[in-house]
Design a protein around this motif. Sequence first.
Motif, PDB file in Angstrom:
ATOM      1  N   ALA A  16       0.845  -1.184   0.000  1.00 55.28           N
ATOM      2  CA  ALA A  16       0.000   0.000   0.000  1.00 55.28           C
ATOM      3  C   ALA A  16       0.882   1.236   0.000  1.00 55.28           C
ATOM      4  CB  ALA A  16      -0.916  -0.010   1.223  1.00 55.28           C
ATOM      5  N   SER A  17       0.296   2.348  -0.427  1.00 58.42           N
ATOM      6  CA  SER A  17       1.073   3.588  -0.490  1.00 58.42           C
ATOM      7  C   SER A  17       0.147   4.791  -0.581  1.00 58.42           C
ATOM      8  CB  SER A  17       2.002   3.582  -1.705  1.00 58.42           C
ATOM      9  OG  SER A  17       1.243   3.714  -2.903  1.00 58.42           O
ATOM     10  N   CYS A  18       0.748   5.955  -0.397  1.00 63.16           N
ATOM     11  CA  CYS A  18       0.038   7.198  -0.667  1.00 63.16           C
ATOM     12  C   CYS A  18      -0.016   7.396  -2.183  1.00 63.16           C
ATOM     13  CB  CYS A  18       0.752   8.368   0.011  1.00 63.16           C
ATOM     14  SG  CYS A  18       2.404   8.687  -0.652  1.00 63.16           S
ATOM     15  N   HIS A  19      -0.592   8.486  -2.649  1.00 63.04           N
ATOM     16  CA  HIS A  19      -0.745   8.707  -4.086  1.00 63.04           C
ATOM     17  C   HIS A  19       0.591   8.917  -4.787  1.00 63.04           C
ATOM     18  CE1 HIS A  19      -1.948  10.955  -7.787  1.00 63.04           C
ATOM     19  NE2 HIS A  19      -2.858   9.991  -7.797  1.00 63.04           N
ATOM     20  N   LYS A  62       5.064   4.280   2.033  1.00 58.48           N
ATOM     21  CA  LYS A  62       4.782   2.895   1.644  1.00 58.48           C
ATOM     22  C   LYS A  62       4.673   2.040   2.905  1.00 58.48           C
ATOM     23  CE  LYS A  62       7.101   2.775  -2.869  1.00 58.48           C
ATOM     24  NZ  LYS A  62       7.554   4.152  -3.024  1.00 58.48           N
ATOM     25  N   TYR A  63       3.731   1.128   2.881  1.00 52.96           N
ATOM     26  CA  TYR A  63       3.595   0.195   3.992  1.00 52.96           C
ATOM     27  C   TYR A  63       3.103  -1.150   3.478  1.00 52.96           C
ATOM     28  CZ  TYR A  63      -1.498   0.962   4.111  1.00 52.96           C
ATOM     29  OH  TYR A  63      -2.832   1.020   3.807  1.00 52.96           O
ATOM     30  N   THR A  66      -5.855   2.931   0.183  1.00 50.44           N
ATOM     31  CA  THR A  66      -4.441   3.096  -0.143  1.00 50.44           C
ATOM     32  C   THR A  66      -3.767   1.779  -0.535  1.00 50.44           C
ATOM     33  OG1 THR A  66      -3.737   2.900   2.179  1.00 50.44           O
ATOM     34  CG2 THR A  66      -4.217   5.120   1.354  1.00 50.44           C
ATOM     35  N   ILE A  67      -4.498   0.668  -0.483  1.00 49.48           N
ATOM     36  CA  ILE A  67      -3.930  -0.614  -0.930  1.00 49.48           C
ATOM     37  C   ILE A  67      -3.799  -0.585  -2.445  1.00 49.48           C
ATOM     38  CG2 ILE A  67      -4.335  -3.105  -1.074  1.00 49.48           C
ATOM     39  CD1 ILE A  67      -5.584  -2.930   1.694  1.00 49.48           C
ATOM     40  N   GLU A  68      -2.653  -1.020  -2.934  1.00 56.08           N
ATOM     41  CA  GLU A  68      -2.365  -0.960  -4.372  1.00 56.08           C
ATOM     42  C   GLU A  68      -3.292  -1.863  -5.184  1.00 56.08           C
ATOM     43  OE1 GLU A  68      -0.380   1.220  -5.513  1.00 56.08           O
ATOM     44  OE2 GLU A  68       0.960   1.694  -3.862  1.00 56.08           O
TER      45      GLU A  68
END
Length: 199
Positions: free
Chosen positions: A9-12, A17-18, A156-158
């Motif tokens: 997952a990540s921000c835009h 990143k996490y 926010t999950i890719e």
Amino acid sequence: MSETKVYDASCHCGDVKYKVRLTFPPKPGYYDAETIRIYKCNCSTCHKLALFHLRPIHPADDFIVTCPTDIEELGSYSPYTGFAKFYFCKKCGTRTFGLGAYWEQVDLDVEKWAGNENSEGKVQKVWKSNPKDLEYEVDGKKESKTMHYVSVNAVTIEDGQGIDLREWHDKGWIFYVQNRDQTKGEDIRKREPHPSGMY
């Protein structure tokens, strides 16, 4: 049949990143200890921040932040008592996760942590969370309890990892939580948000 998997997952913009370990499908009860929790809360904080809560089963073991390397690079907002902080990317503004715990930076073989037994043993610095003692007052007496709150913002999950947020609604996996008006009685329900909540 349940499946446990680590999701990226990540921000835009990608500065935050996490990774989070989740087991699908969730069990039917909101208060089941051994299940992920998917919910939308109607409190003013969650509503105005547009948070779509997704809570892992074991916060200390199922959630790591891989970027940035300094947690102070994240923006944070801490409403009410200050127990929980809601973190966001300072560059793009995306709300990524909330935490009511202590941060700890550790060296970790991320590939092995994610379940790859053939990992090459490459270790990197990541951020994990540890439980926090919450102190409060009841009838004039000071009390405390150990809390560990981690909630990632599901949006926010890719993409491309097998998660379809529409499925969560269609299968009735999303709970709607009443936290705005504590006098209303029914606090958890499915299918329909409480007043001032969102689908």
